[in-house]
Design a protein around this motif. Structure first.
Motif, short mmCIF file in Angstrom:
data_model
loop_
_atom_site.label_atom_id
_atom_site.label_comp_id
_atom_site.label_asym_id
_atom_site.label_seq_id
_atom_site.Cartn_x
_atom_site.Cartn_y
_atom_site.Cartn_z
N GLY A 14 -8.79 5.62 1.69
CA GLY A 14 -7.62 5.79 0.84
C GLY A 14 -7.37 4.52 0.03
O GLY A 14 -7.80 3.44 0.42
N ASN A 15 -6.67 4.69 -1.08
CA ASN A 15 -6.35 3.52 -1.91
C ASN A 15 -5.53 2.50 -1.14
O ASN A 15 -5.52 1.32 -1.46
N SER A 16 -4.81 3.00 -0.13
CA SER A 16 -3.97 2.06 0.62
C SER A 16 -4.82 1.08 1.43
O SER A 16 -4.31 0.08 1.89
N SER A 19 -0.96 -0.32 -4.37
CA SER A 19 -1.87 0.84 -4.38
C SER A 19 -1.59 1.76 -5.55
O SER A 19 -0.45 2.18 -5.75
N ALA A 20 -2.64 2.09 -6.28
CA ALA A 20 -2.52 3.11 -7.32
C ALA A 20 -2.50 4.48 -6.65
O ALA A 20 -2.96 4.65 -5.52
N HIS A 21 -1.94 5.44 -7.36
CA HIS A 21 -1.91 6.81 -6.86
C HIS A 21 -3.17 7.51 -7.30
O HIS A 21 -3.57 7.38 -8.44
N ASN A 22 -3.81 8.26 -6.40
CA ASN A 22 -5.00 8.98 -6.86
C ASN A 22 -4.72 10.47 -7.02
O ASN A 22 -5.59 11.30 -6.94
N SER A 41 0.85 -1.20 0.00
CA SER A 41 0.00 0.00 0.00
C SER A 41 0.88 1.23 0.00
O SER A 41 0.67 2.16 0.78
N LEU A 42 1.87 1.26 -0.84
CA LEU A 42 2.79 2.40 -0.88
C LEU A 42 3.43 2.46 -2.26
O LEU A 42 3.32 1.53 -3.06
N SER A 43 4.10 3.57 -2.51
CA SER A 43 4.74 3.75 -3.82
C SER A 43 5.89 4.72 -3.67
O SER A 43 6.03 5.38 -2.64
#
Lengths: 283, 217
Positions: free
Chosen positions: A241-243, A180-183, A151-153
């Protein structure tokens, strides 16, 4: 408590046989499991509890005794020494933020019998975190986990090449990387790579509802809004959150893999597509 | 124009740029607070040298006293958002005992809910934008997340400009009449990543040696 093997296995590249299929060998690559004419949710994950599947939470650590997380089978932390060397140690600090515990709790809620492991790549001394993240992922792939929740990038382009190589390595070694994709409109990795399962959020409340996105790079949307999650201090909070969408997808992958352990990441993605709520999942 | 006059002119430009960028940051947190009907909104700058988060702009609760206050960036929600580059929305924050204690000790205000988003510019995470205790009448939606992201983009640009202005001023303070050239080189250096920066610094060090050595050509 079974600990994962402590020595990180370095990824040194795949062996390179001649990639061809002689006529005499074609009978040897038969697919062991016959897929039904219509792949349904029930066929994919009905009755599954995630039993036996090893899930790694690559994050801020996990509070091991949290009631929503249950037993951890192993926990390590990566640390950068003063010499710049990155070492893997037993994690005695648990979770320094709460986020890793939240992710672990979501996976556990969907797949109660899975085997959870924590690899902490965040924590005291966040500096140089890109290289720690990379080594943590390399180590986790070396352990042969079935599912790795990321859940990170990172936005650092200098890491994208190596991350891409690691993501492909995981894909070929049957480790499913869920990222996780970035929003926000920024370039970040590894979620943009096609060898991972990338996840964004939808607003529905059902944890098993997920959608296939026909306009990639984000491939799937899972529950990510107003989720009750585990938090440090044995607390429960609501979070978005996407995370948090990502561990929902990790949990769904875990359920499918427990029922169909023979699936490669490619086949798993196909099952996810066929059972997505906007494809065949509602049937 | 003499070198001294040039330096004075550039300095005046840099000085005013800082105050304008500060006003822009303040305006962003004021609008963010108003849009979400929140108790407070704040922008933190990440001080990479000290590895700390510094309050740069605050609207609402605590706005009088917090500017310049520092936190270690190695723990907590803000640190996580900074490092992972992922936005995070948390409600029921008072259930996190550590967060409540640490926040109360440092700011005197304990939020119940927090929207935290990283301030990203190119490859760098410059800081974090927080919106505290948005109106309970506004149920969180993905549309709000998008809105927060738009504010974050604006704040990141303002923060980048502020950092550049400060850096330029520091260079001017330390240099002589050729400050304009040095400021431009320093600004370009700032944009390089570590790998690219190292050979350039070596080149500059060699140039420095040559200039100091008074080598006859």
């Amino acid at each position: 408590m079974a600990q994962p093997q402590q020595q990180p296995e370095r990824y040194t590249g795949e062996s390179l046989p001649a990639w061809s299929l002689p006529a005499a060998a074609s009978a040897e690559i038969g697919i062991g499991v016959e897929w039904p004419e219509r792949v349904t949710r029930d066929w994919a994950l009905g009755g599954s509890t995630g039993a036996g599947i090893r899930v790694c939470i690559l994050d801020s650590g996990v509070q091991p005794d949290h009631p929503l997380v249950g037993a951890l089978e192993g926990a390590v932390a990566l640390r950068k020494t003063e010499d710049g060397e990155i070492v893997v140690e037993d994690d005695t600090e648990g979770d320094l933020c709460g986020h890793g515990t939240a992710c672990a709790g979501i996976v556990r809620s969907l797949a109660p019998d899975c085997r959870l492991f924590s690899v902490r790549v965040l924590g005291a001394g966040f500096k140089g975190s890109g290289s720690v993240l990379l080594e943590g992922l390399r180590w986790a792939i070396g352990q042969g986990f079935d599912v790795i929740n990321m859940s990170l990038s990172t936005t650092k382009k200098q890491f994208s090449g190596l991350l891409h190589e690691l993501a492909d390595s995981a894909y070929f070694r049957r480790t499913v990387l869920v990222a996780s994709a970035h929003n926000m409109p920024v370039e970040s990795y590894p979620w943009r790579f096609s060898s991972v399962i990338s996840v964004g959020s939808h607003e529905e409340a059902d944890p098993l509802t997920f959608f296939y996105n026909p306009s990639p790079p984000v491939e799937f949307f899972a529950r990510g809004v107003n989720v009750e999650v585990a938090w440090i201090g044995s607390a429960r909070i609501r979070s978005s959150g996407n995370s948090f969408a990502t561990p929902h997808m990790s949990g769904i992958c875990t359920l499918i893999l427990a029922k169909h352990p023979e699936l490669t990441p490619f086949q798993l993605k196909s099952v996810l597509y066929l059972t997505a709520s906007n494809v065949g999942g509602a049937k | 124009m003499t070198d001294q006059n040039l330096q004075a002119a550039v300095s005046a430009g840099v000085m005013s740029a800082e105050s304008e960028h500060r006003a822009l940051l303040q305006s962003i947190v004021e609008v963010a607070r108003a849009i979400f009907s929140a108790k407070a909104a704040s922008i933190f700058l990440h001080d990479e040298e000290a590895d700390e988060l510094v309050f740069e702009a605050v609207a609402g609760e605590g706005s009088d006293s917090l500017i310049g206050t520092r936190f270690p960036s190695s723990t907590g929600v803000g640190g996580w958002v900074l490092v992972t580059r992922q936005p995070l929305i948390i409600d029921d924050l008072e259930q996190d005992p550590r967060h409540s204690r640490e926040t109360a000790e440092s700011t005197g205000y304990v939020p119940k809910a927090m929207m935290s988003v990283p301030l990203l510019h190119d490859e760098r995470a410059l800081g974090v934008l927080n919106v505290l205790d948005r109106s309970k009448e506004i149920e969180f939606s993905l549309g709000q997340m998008d809105l927060l992201g738009l504010f974050a983009n604006q704040a990141a640009i303002a923060l980048d400009l502020l950092q550049r202005a400060r850096h330029a001023r520091a260079v001017l303070n330390e240099s002589g009449g050729d400050a304009g050239v040095i400021a431009r080189i320093a600004s370009a250096l700032e944009d390089l990543d570590e790998e690219q920066r190292e050979p350039v610094l070596r080149l500059l060090a060699a140039l420095d040696d040559v200039l100091r050595a008074d080598v006859p050509f």
